[in-house]
Design a protein around this motif. Structure first.
Motif, PDB file in Angstrom:
ATOM      1  N   GLY A 199       0.787  -1.218   0.000  1.00 27.35           N
ATOM      2  CA  GLY A 199       0.000   0.000   0.000  1.00 27.35           C
ATOM      3  C   GLY A 199       0.820   1.269   0.000  1.00 27.35           C
ATOM      4  N   PHE A 200       2.137   1.161   0.201  1.00 33.72           N
ATOM      5  CA  PHE A 200       2.983   2.352   0.149  1.00 33.72           C
ATOM      6  C   PHE A 200       3.227   2.747  -1.307  1.00 33.72           C
ATOM      7  CE2 PHE A 200       4.317   0.897   4.431  1.00 33.72           C
ATOM      8  CZ  PHE A 200       4.156   2.083   5.112  1.00 33.72           C
ATOM      9  N   SER A 201       3.142   4.026  -1.592  1.00 32.79           N
ATOM     10  CA  SER A 201       3.393   4.521  -2.951  1.00 32.79           C
ATOM     11  C   SER A 201       4.784   5.140  -3.072  1.00 32.79           C
ATOM     12  CB  SER A 201       2.331   5.562  -3.337  1.00 32.79           C
ATOM     13  OG  SER A 201       2.336   6.650  -2.423  1.00 32.79           O
ATOM     14  N   ARG A 202       5.621   4.942  -2.083  1.00 31.83           N
ATOM     15  CA  ARG A 202       6.958   5.538  -2.087  1.00 31.83           C
ATOM     16  C   ARG A 202       7.897   4.768  -3.013  1.00 31.83           C
ATOM     17  NH1 ARG A 202       7.707   9.355   1.781  1.00 31.83           N
ATOM     18  NH2 ARG A 202       6.142   9.513   3.426  1.00 31.83           N
ATOM     19  N   ARG A 203       8.982   5.441  -3.377  1.00 35.86           N
ATOM     20  CA  ARG A 203       9.960   4.872  -4.304  1.00 35.86           C
ATOM     21  C   ARG A 203      10.966   4.018  -3.525  1.00 35.86           C
ATOM     22  NH1 ARG A 203      10.870   6.470  -9.158  1.00 35.86           N
ATOM     23  NH2 ARG A 203      13.139   6.603  -8.872  1.00 35.86           N
ATOM     24  N   ILE A 204      10.560   2.772  -3.319  1.00 37.00           N
ATOM     25  CA  ILE A 204      11.425   1.815  -2.636  1.00 37.00           C
ATOM     26  C   ILE A 204      11.397   0.501  -3.399  1.00 37.00           C
ATOM     27  CG2 ILE A 204      11.128   2.847  -0.346  1.00 37.00           C
ATOM     28  CD1 ILE A 204       9.141   0.548   0.251  1.00 37.00           C
ATOM     29  N   ALA A 205      12.370  -0.349  -3.123  1.00 41.93           N
ATOM     30  CA  ALA A 205      12.416  -1.683  -3.715  1.00 41.93           C
ATOM     31  C   ALA A 205      12.486  -2.701  -2.589  1.00 41.93           C
ATOM     32  CB  ALA A 205      13.631  -1.814  -4.629  1.00 41.93           C
ATOM     33  N   ALA A 206      11.678  -3.757  -2.707  1.00 43.69           N
ATOM     34  CA  ALA A 206      11.662  -4.841  -1.723  1.00 43.69           C
ATOM     35  C   ALA A 206      12.415  -6.032  -2.321  1.00 43.69           C
ATOM     36  CB  ALA A 206      10.228  -5.229  -1.386  1.00 43.69           C
ATOM     37  N   ILE A 207      13.509  -6.423  -1.682  1.00 45.55           N
ATOM     38  CA  ILE A 207      14.381  -7.464  -2.206  1.00 45.55           C
ATOM     39  C   ILE A 207      14.319  -8.694  -1.288  1.00 45.55           C
ATOM     40  CG2 ILE A 207      16.710  -8.027  -2.984  1.00 45.55           C
ATOM     41  CD1 ILE A 207      15.361  -5.656  -4.453  1.00 45.55           C
ATOM     42  N   PRO A 208      14.009  -9.878  -1.833  1.00 48.33           N
ATOM     43  CA  PRO A 208      13.970 -11.099  -1.009  1.00 48.33           C
ATOM     44  C   PRO A 208      15.315 -11.372  -0.342  1.00 48.33           C
ATOM     45  CG  PRO A 208      12.992 -11.491  -3.174  1.00 48.33           C
ATOM     46  CD  PRO A 208      13.645 -10.135  -3.235  1.00 48.33           C
ATOM     47  N   LEU A 209      15.254 -11.947   0.846  1.00 49.91           N
ATOM     48  CA  LEU A 209      16.468 -12.244   1.594  1.00 49.91           C
ATOM     49  C   LEU A 209      17.061 -13.591   1.195  1.00 49.91           C
ATOM     50  CD1 LEU A 209      15.450 -11.171   5.216  1.00 49.91           C
ATOM     51  CD2 LEU A 209      16.771  -9.858   3.542  1.00 49.91           C
ATOM     52  N   GLU A 210      18.363 -13.696   1.379  1.00 48.07           N
ATOM     53  CA  GLU A 210      19.068 -14.961   1.228  1.00 48.07           C
ATOM     54  C   GLU A 210      19.933 -15.165   2.474  1.00 48.07           C
ATOM     55  OE1 GLU A 210      20.080 -18.477   0.246  1.00 48.07           O
ATOM     56  OE2 GLU A 210      18.710 -17.360  -1.063  1.00 48.07           O
ATOM     57  N   PRO A 211      19.649 -16.176   3.310  1.00 52.42           N
ATOM     58  CA  PRO A 211      18.586 -17.165   3.149  1.00 52.42           C
ATOM     59  C   PRO A 211      17.195 -16.550   3.392  1.00 52.42           C
ATOM     60  CG  PRO A 211      19.632 -17.423   5.288  1.00 52.42           C
ATOM     61  CD  PRO A 211      20.444 -16.397   4.542  1.00 52.42           C
ATOM     62  N   PRO A 212      16.147 -17.176   2.825  1.00 52.26           N
ATOM     63  CA  PRO A 212      14.788 -16.639   2.984  1.00 52.26           C
ATOM     64  C   PRO A 212      14.369 -16.578   4.454  1.00 52.26           C
ATOM     65  CG  PRO A 212      14.866 -18.329   1.276  1.00 52.26           C
ATOM     66  CD  PRO A 212      16.181 -18.392   2.001  1.00 52.26           C
ATOM     67  N   ALA A 213      13.527 -15.599   4.755  1.00 52.00           N
ATOM     68  CA  ALA A 213      13.012 -15.460   6.119  1.00 52.00           C
ATOM     69  C   ALA A 213      11.555 -15.039   6.043  1.00 52.00           C
ATOM     70  CB  ALA A 213      13.831 -14.436   6.901  1.00 52.00           C
ATOM     71  N   TRP A 214      10.822 -15.248   7.126  1.00 58.10           N
ATOM     72  CA  TRP A 214       9.395 -14.933   7.141  1.00 58.10           C
ATOM     73  C   TRP A 214       8.915 -14.834   8.593  1.00 58.10           C
ATOM     74  CZ3 TRP A 214      11.504 -19.398   5.015  1.00 58.10           C
ATOM     75  CH2 TRP A 214      11.480 -20.514   5.845  1.00 58.10           C
TER      76      TRP A 214
END
Length: 235
Positions: free
Chosen positions: A180-195
């Motif tokens: 829902g954020f309209s800001r200029r950001i990038a979401a990059i998956p982690l290595e190793p994956p986390a949740w």
């Protein structure tokens, strides 16, 4: 104090039973929640439930995972969104595995990566956030022996995203937190994956009021219809 809470809870359940006798046309559902669930899930769930039960009222209580579990045990709330599995004994259901990602300003060189290695995190300025479902992000860092270079500590997710957008550092957040954020950001998956694993808890399934049981069923249905599949943890 616990005795008084029990008496108040029993009185509340009696009132809810009367509402059920009257056909679930009215009633109050008290829900323990936290920011991302309130922003991403609850508006749709409540709207869906109101389509069938327009007279049902809602009381939303925001807190930490520890507080929400205590509210469930004491009867302060009927039902609560919590980390899964819960820390204390209660009835609960797994709902969703929410990926944790690293966020960068859109112009940051890391924004084009397909994944971000956690071992690189100590090399970057870090903006810490604890949203309130217990600090699972800290748990991820500790499990991978990562000590970030924390420059800011912030409790508001909007402020963290704004700081990242301005190039002040990176942060780890769940995908639900940044939707829902309209800001200029990038979401990059982690290595190793986390949740983080999210669930819903209640004192006893058999003691749920008709309104709370309807809310639980509506939650399951709304999540399934909106792509939040209950795959992942089965503990």
């Amino acid at each position: 104090m616990p005795h008084i809470r029990t008496v108040l809870y029993d009185q509340y359940r009696l009132e809810e039973c009367m509402n059920e006798i009257n056909g679930l046309r009215a009633g109050l559902i008290r829900i323990g929640t936290f920011n991302s669930v309130s922003a991403q899930w609850l508006p749709g769930i409540i709207r869906s439930l109101h389509a069938d039960y327009p007279a049902i009222r809602f009381e939303l209580l925001h807190g930490t995972n520890e507080q929400i579990e205590e509210w469930i045990r004491s009867g302060r709330v009927d039902i609560g969104f919590i980390k899964y599995p819960p820390d204390t004994e209660m009835d609960s259901e797994f709902l969703y595995r929410d990926p944790i990602v690293s966020i960068f300003a859109a112009e940051d060189p890391h924004a084009g990566l397909s994944s971000f290695s956690l071992c690189q995190l100590p090399e970057l300025p870090y903006i810490a956030l604890n949203e309130g479902v217990d600090d699972e992000i800290t748990a991820v860092l500790e499990a991978n022996w990562i000590q970030p270079d924390t420059r800011f500590i912030e409790s508001d997710d909007h402020a963290v995203v704004a700081m990242v957008e301005q190039g002040l550092g990176t942060s780890l957040m769940s995908m639900m937190m940044i939707q829902g954020f309209s800001r200029r950001i990038a979401a990059i998956p982690l290595e190793p994956p986390a949740w983080r694993d999210l669930g819903i808890g209640f004192r006893e399934r058999k003691s749920l009021s008709g309104a709370a049981a309807a809310f639980l069923q509506c939650t399951r249905q709304w999540l399934a219809e909106n792509g939040y599949h209950s795959e992942g943890s089965s503990e």
